[in-house]
Design a protein around this motif. Structure first.
Motif, PDB file in Angstrom:
ATOM      1  N   ILE A  79      -1.118  -0.670  -8.008  1.00  0.00           N
ATOM      2  CA  ILE A  79      -2.474  -1.270  -8.200  1.00  0.00           C
ATOM      3  C   ILE A  79      -3.347   0.278  -8.576  1.00  0.00           C
ATOM      4  O   ILE A  79      -3.233   1.096  -7.569  1.00  0.00           O
ATOM      5  CB  ILE A  79      -2.992  -1.783  -7.025  1.00  0.00           C
ATOM      6  N   LEU A  90       2.650  -2.593  -4.350  1.00  0.00           N
ATOM      7  CA  LEU A  90       3.259  -3.800  -3.905  1.00  0.00           C
ATOM      8  C   LEU A  90       4.654  -4.028  -4.154  1.00  0.00           C
ATOM      9  O   LEU A  90       4.820  -3.777  -5.547  1.00  0.00           O
ATOM     10  CB  LEU A  90       2.505  -5.031  -4.140  1.00  0.00           C
ATOM     11  N   ASN A 109       0.772  -1.240   0.052  1.00  0.00           N
ATOM     12  CA  ASN A 109       0.032   0.024   0.058  1.00  0.00           C
ATOM     13  C   ASN A 109       0.722   1.272  -0.133  1.00  0.00           C
ATOM     14  O   ASN A 109       1.681   1.520  -1.065  1.00  0.00           O
ATOM     15  CB  ASN A 109      -1.009  -0.046   1.276  1.00  0.00           C
ATOM     16  N   LYS A 118     -10.361  -2.414 -11.841  1.00  0.00           N
ATOM     17  CA  LYS A 118      -9.206  -2.301 -11.007  1.00  0.00           C
ATOM     18  C   LYS A 118      -8.030  -2.908 -12.095  1.00  0.00           C
ATOM     19  O   LYS A 118      -8.369  -3.872 -12.898  1.00  0.00           O
ATOM     20  CB  LYS A 118      -9.020  -3.568  -9.875  1.00  0.00           C
ATOM     21  N   SER A 119      -6.856  -2.646 -11.992  1.00  0.00           N
ATOM     22  CA  SER A 119      -5.818  -3.060 -12.803  1.00  0.00           C
ATOM     23  C   SER A 119      -4.512  -2.936 -12.161  1.00  0.00           C
ATOM     24  O   SER A 119      -4.468  -2.259 -11.061  1.00  0.00           O
ATOM     25  CB  SER A 119      -5.871  -2.499 -14.330  1.00  0.00           C
ATOM     26  N   SER A 120      -3.486  -3.027 -12.885  1.00  0.00           N
ATOM     27  CA  SER A 120      -2.072  -2.852 -12.362  1.00  0.00           C
ATOM     28  C   SER A 120      -1.034  -2.603 -13.403  1.00  0.00           C
ATOM     29  O   SER A 120      -1.341  -3.057 -14.538  1.00  0.00           O
ATOM     30  CB  SER A 120      -1.915  -3.863 -11.363  1.00  0.00           C
ATOM     31  N   THR A 147      -8.016 -13.096 -14.014  1.00  0.00           N
ATOM     32  CA  THR A 147      -7.858 -13.854 -15.072  1.00  0.00           C
ATOM     33  C   THR A 147      -6.924 -14.886 -14.550  1.00  0.00           C
ATOM     34  O   THR A 147      -5.793 -14.832 -13.907  1.00  0.00           O
ATOM     35  CB  THR A 147      -6.940 -12.718 -15.979  1.00  0.00           C
ATOM     36  N   THR A 172      -7.409  -7.351 -22.264  1.00  0.00           N
ATOM     37  CA  THR A 172      -7.024  -8.645 -21.551  1.00  0.00           C
ATOM     38  C   THR A 172      -7.817  -9.738 -22.272  1.00  0.00           C
ATOM     39  O   THR A 172      -8.756  -9.684 -23.176  1.00  0.00           O
ATOM     40  CB  THR A 172      -7.572  -8.209 -19.989  1.00  0.00           C
ATOM     41  N   ASN A 173      -7.334 -10.947 -21.812  1.00  0.00           N
ATOM     42  CA  ASN A 173      -8.087 -12.244 -22.087  1.00  0.00           C
ATOM     43  C   ASN A 173      -8.086 -12.561 -23.525  1.00  0.00           C
ATOM     44  O   ASN A 173      -9.149 -12.992 -24.086  1.00  0.00           O
ATOM     45  CB  ASN A 173      -9.735 -12.179 -21.571  1.00  0.00           C
ATOM     46  N   SER A 212      -2.924 -11.365 -20.659  1.00  0.00           N
ATOM     47  CA  SER A 212      -3.615 -10.795 -19.597  1.00  0.00           C
ATOM     48  C   SER A 212      -3.723  -9.334 -19.521  1.00  0.00           C
ATOM     49  O   SER A 212      -4.449  -8.598 -19.007  1.00  0.00           O
ATOM     50  CB  SER A 212      -3.194 -11.462 -18.199  1.00  0.00           C
ATOM     51  N   ASN A 227     -12.094  -7.061 -22.412  1.00  0.00           N
ATOM     52  CA  ASN A 227     -12.045  -8.308 -23.141  1.00  0.00           C
ATOM     53  C   ASN A 227     -11.547  -7.935 -24.649  1.00  0.00           C
ATOM     54  O   ASN A 227     -12.500  -7.192 -25.081  1.00  0.00           O
ATOM     55  CB  ASN A 227     -12.952  -9.196 -23.107  1.00  0.00           C
ATOM     56  N   SER A 237      -8.650 -20.463 -20.124  1.00  0.00           N
ATOM     57  CA  SER A 237      -8.489 -19.377 -19.349  1.00  0.00           C
ATOM     58  C   SER A 237      -9.817 -18.628 -19.390  1.00  0.00           C
ATOM     59  O   SER A 237     -10.575 -18.925 -20.035  1.00  0.00           O
ATOM     60  CB  SER A 237      -7.561 -18.498 -20.382  1.00  0.00           C
ATOM     61  N   ASP A 240      -3.916 -13.988 -12.156  1.00  0.00           N
ATOM     62  CA  ASP A 240      -3.800 -12.664 -11.803  1.00  0.00           C
ATOM     63  C   ASP A 240      -4.891 -12.552 -10.771  1.00  0.00           C
ATOM     64  O   ASP A 240      -6.159 -12.174 -11.413  1.00  0.00           O
ATOM     65  CB  ASP A 240      -3.571 -11.650 -13.064  1.00  0.00           C
ATOM     66  N   ASN A 247      -5.733 -10.096  -9.095  1.00  0.00           N
ATOM     67  CA  ASN A 247      -6.305  -8.384  -9.140  1.00  0.00           C
ATOM     68  C   ASN A 247      -7.286  -8.333 -10.081  1.00  0.00           C
ATOM     69  O   ASN A 247      -8.087  -7.612  -9.763  1.00  0.00           O
ATOM     70  CB  ASN A 247      -4.874  -7.786  -9.480  1.00  0.00           C
ATOM     71  N   ILE A 248      -7.106  -8.935 -11.348  1.00  0.00           N
ATOM     72  CA  ILE A 248      -8.347  -8.706 -12.399  1.00  0.00           C
ATOM     73  C   ILE A 248      -9.066  -9.989 -12.525  1.00  0.00           C
ATOM     74  O   ILE A 248      -9.953  -9.702 -13.224  1.00  0.00           O
ATOM     75  CB  ILE A 248      -7.644  -8.284 -13.697  1.00  0.00           C
ATOM     76  N   GLU A 296       1.857  -8.213 -20.329  1.00  0.00           N
ATOM     77  CA  GLU A 296       1.864  -9.456 -19.655  1.00  0.00           C
ATOM     78  C   GLU A 296       1.113 -10.765 -20.280  1.00  0.00           C
ATOM     79  O   GLU A 296       0.017 -10.694 -20.793  1.00  0.00           O
ATOM     80  CB  GLU A 296       1.095  -9.290 -18.144  1.00  0.00           C
ATOM     81  N   ILE A 297       1.788 -11.734 -20.113  1.00  0.00           N
ATOM     82  CA  ILE A 297       1.357 -13.054 -20.673  1.00  0.00           C
ATOM     83  C   ILE A 297       1.292 -14.246 -19.576  1.00  0.00           C
ATOM     84  O   ILE A 297       2.178 -14.178 -18.679  1.00  0.00           O
ATOM     85  CB  ILE A 297       2.030 -13.633 -21.765  1.00  0.00           C
TER      86      ILE A 297
END
Lengths: 429, 462
Positions: free
Chosen positions: A169, A136, A35, A175-177, B382, A389-390, A374, A211, B408, B377, B379-380, A355-356
């Motif tokens: 975050i 984090l 945090n 939400k995402s990061s 996935t 994502t996805n 992702s 998505n 997935s 993940d 957080n989201i 990110e994968i």
């Protein structure tokens, strides 16, 4: 026993017997941030000694911690017993007898970096705004001393580095990061602010993921993702996997299998690189290697066991850290002269992938992969659009890397350098 | 355990008591490992190693510090340095309801030393020969490797209020076979593993497993690459376990809740199907078993998902204090070198009510079997799992066998699509779970789980 006492004790033993000792002492200071504050200060002081003997043509190994003379003697006896019990088709005569006095530079000033000052810098970077929900991550300052002794040669090594990882975050509609990771091997390079700036930039860039839609895209991978793909390729270049036909590259030695833009080298004695070593832990000289040259797979690597078994020469790639399985020292992927900004601006319909998920499910025997994107940033007509994502990326590595281009910009990962990479016309589902 | 250790732990305790700390704990751990790696009929590797050391957590002015060491001569100097530097961090951690347990949990097992290395190697060679002799014109066995691992973990936990001694053995047996049919080459790994010593698996059980692995290899060599397709799926127990562990288990770890990096929260309905029940149970004597966690708290079963609703999170003392709860004993560390963090143990889907034969009798869709890793993940929300084999069913008959698939998606949407859960749970599979650079011994299982209308990712585009 301190390091010097252990060294002298082991050195005397190795004069009389076919025995190797590898000693590693690691000292680190670490702290985590969570945090908006820093927590959990940690100090680790660990040493270990690995003993390997050759007895009647067989190798026995034993590892000890909390080192005393009694434990070393017990370890040697155990290692000899182990050697006796083996039923091996491979007969060893001796460990490597190579000698190499080349000096490799490390920055020992890092050992004296004031850790608490770095924590102060981190505190200043744990800023709040309307999107940032928290942070984090962690910082560590590491000092590693090691020695290697065999009957023919001994080497001592010291390595110092600072590593910093920051995950930011965020929350807007969703939400995402975003994150960023740095390794510093020179005192003047340690830049806490830059790592946080990059992590925040990535986090803002990747807000509000949706998505992704199936279709054909130009994919641009960050250096982190490029590295993941190349580590997959490198695992297929191990001599044993080639000989056993366990690798998707087993029939590819000397053949052009990838884009001619792919040039991958091992450079074992680079200053300030963490995997630099002049002699491996079996006593063989490390060497520069063109692993993949203009898309042609050039050189597999072997340890002592495999070299005897398959009638090859040891390539100086066996290290204790990897259980003496052959492993590369430093890896350099050759950059191009193309700027990443130009590569992005020339992309009509693409995704910059951050990110994968699923790299560890890749199948080394066939080169097949089935991955999930992702986090990525859609690109249309050279402009960044929504975060996606996805999306699934599946196929075979030999096909995926048939055409690829790299950026001029590279990221340093402590013992490797990788670029952004770009692949056209990839189907995502 | 060396007789000198306990007096030394008491010396350290005495010294720590002079430092005016809010709290401290001392953890001694000793791990003994033996690895035998036999390739075809030759011993490739036989390694024995011992690791031991002490991890000390201190809390001063509500700030947490940690020291790990295995050379003890200068421990006072090192403790002083940790105390000094801990004062400089700014996070204040509340730490309530810490352990006051005093106990022992020394598991009884057949000692690993009761059979010699040469006898163990002889048996492994004989098992490997069973595989090598199956090589024929149709399927050529290129390589058969068996990796056998023994681990013995001994822990001693000491504070001003608690003293716990635990000892546990683990045995693991891997078979890795590479075979060739025509121009195709495949490798498959199968394994046996559980908590226990030499009493665990007899030779016949090991031979049965490696022959089963040989059968799977043949299936892989005769299977086509999996197409990417949207379909109904049934998860076999080893894939269902992965869904419980990766998609739900991790998202139910209390530290993620505190960090706001999980999509789950208590009371959230994650499935309209009331048969969706997911449990983490460290009391079950399997690979993830422990009686006391690494903060000295007695471990207990946690109902993570109850009737489709998020019911509880796994906690350690820090997260429980923040949540105004009492720790449910889920703090684990890989060894003395790490601070304990919230971890899973034995995680599984509870049985449903549908009979297996009713689920499969007129089934059209894919049945997924064998996993090759997973990632989430939280957080989201996935996740992604690699799948070894996919059987295509049409009206209850297998019409195609495929290999290397993946699934997935979004955790929340996925569980909502579960339509049926069978009434029989599968065998528990062991595993090693990674989190924050630490590995934990875990296991899991599930009944057959039917999920509607999801994407199966393959390696072949349609």
């Amino acid at each position: 026993m301190n390091k010097e006492e252990i060294f002298n004790y082991c050195k005397n033993i190795s004069k009389k017997e076919e025995i190797t000792f590898k000693y590693i002492k690691s000292e680190s200071e670490k702290a985590e941030f969570r945090n908006f504050s820093i927590e959990n200060y940690k100090m680790n002081n660990i040493d270990k000694l690995f003993i390997r003997v050759i007895d009647k043509g067989k190798i026995g190994s034993y590892s000890i911690q909390g080192i005393t003379k009694e434990k070393i003697e017990k370890g040697i006896k155990k290692a000899k017993d182990i050697a006796k019990n083996k039923k091996s088709e491979v007969k060893f005569e001796s460990f490597g007898k190579d000698v190499n006095h080349k000096q490799i530079k490390s920055d020992f000033r890092i050992e004296n970096v004031d850790f608490s000052k770095k924590l102060e810098e981190i505190k200043k970077n744990l800023t709040k705004d309307k999107y940032i929900q928290g942070y984090l991550g962690g910082i560590s300052k590491n000092h590693i001393e090691s020695f290697f002794i065999n009957p023919y040669f001994s080497k001592e090594n010291k390595k110092d580095f600072v590593s910093l990882s920051s995950l930011v975050i965020t929350k807007n509609k969703k939400k995402s990061s975003g994150d960023f990771f740095s390794i510093f091997t020179k005192e003047e390079d340690i830049d806490i602010n830059q790592t946080f700036m990059q992590a925040k930039h990535n986090a803002y860039t990747l807000m509000d993921p949706v998505n992704g839609e199936k279709g054909e895209y130009t994919l641009i991978f960050t250096p982190e993702i490029t590295r993941e793909f190349f580590e997959f390729i490198l695992s297929g270049t191990k001599g044993e996997a080639i000989e056993k036909k366990n690798s998707f590259l087993h029939d590819s030695l000397g053949k052009k299998i990838f884009s001619e833009n792919i040039n991958l080298k091992e450079e074992p004695t680079l200053d300030y690189f963490l995997s630099s070593s002049k002699i491996d832990d079996e006593g063989f000289k490390t060497s520069k290697k063109n692993i993949i040259n203009k898309g042609v797979f050039r050189k597999p690597i072997y340890n002592l066991y495999e070299s005897i078994k398959y009638n090859k020469k040891p390539t100086g790639n066996a290290f204790l850290e990897n259980g003496f399985d052959p492993e590369y020292t430093n890896i350099i992927q050759e950059a191009s002269n193309k700027k990443i900004d130009d590569m992005i601006s020339k992309t009509k319909k693409g995704i910059l992938i951050y990110e994968i998920l699923g790299f560890h499910t890749n199948k080394i025997t066939t080169g097949d992969f089935s991955l999930t994107i992702s986090s990525g940033k859609a690109i249309r007509d050279g402009q960044f659009k929504e975060t996606v994502t996805n999306l699934n990326l599946t196929g075979n590595l030999r096909e995926l890397f048939r055409e690829i281009e790299f950026s001029k910009e590279q990221k340093f990962f402590g013992s490797s350098l990788y670029s952004f990479s770009k692949i056209q016309k990839v189907k995502l589902i | 355990m060396d007789k000198k250790i306990i007096p030394m732990l008491y010396d350290i305790k005495k010294y720590l008591n002079t430092k005016n700390l809010d709290y401290f704990e001392i953890r001694f751990e000793k791990h003994k490992n033996r690895i035998i790696d036999v390739e075809n009929t030759s011993t490739k590797e036989l390694i024995e190693k011992e690791t031991e050391g002490i991890g000390i957590r201190i809390i001063i002015d509500k700030k947490v510090g940690f020291l790990a060491l295995n050379e003890f001569s200068k421990y006072k100097e090192k403790i002083d340095k940790v105390i000094e530097n801990t004062k400089r961090i700014n996070k204040k951690t509340e730490f309530k309801n810490y352990s006051t347990n005093k106990g022992k949990d020394i598991l009884k097992y057949k000692d690993f030393e009761s059979i010699s290395n040469s006898q163990k190697i002889k048996e492994i060679n004989e098992i490997n020969k069973e595989i090598l002799k199956t090589s024929n014109r149709d399927i050529k066995i290129l390589n058969s490797e068996i990796i056998y691992k023994e681990t013995e973990i001994e822990k001693y936990f000491l504070t001003n209020h608690a003293e716990i001694h635990q000892k546990r053995p683990y045995t693991v047996f891997y078979s890795k076979i590479t075979g060739k049919k025509n121009y195709q080459i495949e490798t498959n790994v199968d394994r046996l593993g559980s908590i226990g010593g030499l009493e665990l698996f007899n030779k016949e059980e090991k031979i049965k497993m490696v022959l089963e692995n040989r059968k799977t290899l043949q299936e892989l060599l005769e299977s086509k690459p999996c197409p990417a397709i949207t379909t109904d799926i049934i998860l076999s127990p080893d894939v269902g376990e992965l869904l419980a562990h990766e998609a739900i288990g991790h998202a139910c770890e209390g530290d993620f809740l505190i960090d706001k990096t999980t999509v789950l929260k208590k009371g959230l309905k994650v499935s309209k199907n009331p048969e969706v029940n997911i449990i983490d149970n460290p009391e079950k004597k399997d690979f993830g078993y422990f009686k006391y966690d690494d903060e000295g708290i007695k471990a207990k079963k946690v109902d993570l998902i109850k009737n489709g609703v998020v019911n509880d999170f796994m906690t350690d003392i820090t997260t429980a204090t923040k949540l105004n709860e009492i720790s449910n004993g889920s703090a684990r560390s890989e060894n003395y070198n790490f601070l304990p963090i919230v971890r899973m143990s034995n995680t599984y889907f509870k049985e449903g009510t549908t009979k297996e034969k009713d689920m499969l009798s007129d089934y059209t869709g894919f049945l997924l079997k064998g996993f090759s890793g997973g990632e989430v993940d939280t957080n989201i929300g996935t996740f992604m799992f690699g799948i070894r084999q996919a059987y295509e069913y049409k009206h209850g008959e297998i019409i195609n066998k495929y290999k290397q698939a993946s699934i997935s998606g979004d955790i929340l949407k996925y569980l909502n699509k579960i339509t049926e859960i069978s009434n029989k749970i599968g065998n528990f599979e062991f595993g090693y779970c990674g989190k924050n650079g630490q590995t934990a011994f875990v296991s899991g299982s599930s009944p057959l789980i039917k999920i509607e209308d999801v994407i199966v990712g393959g390696t072949k585009h349609e």
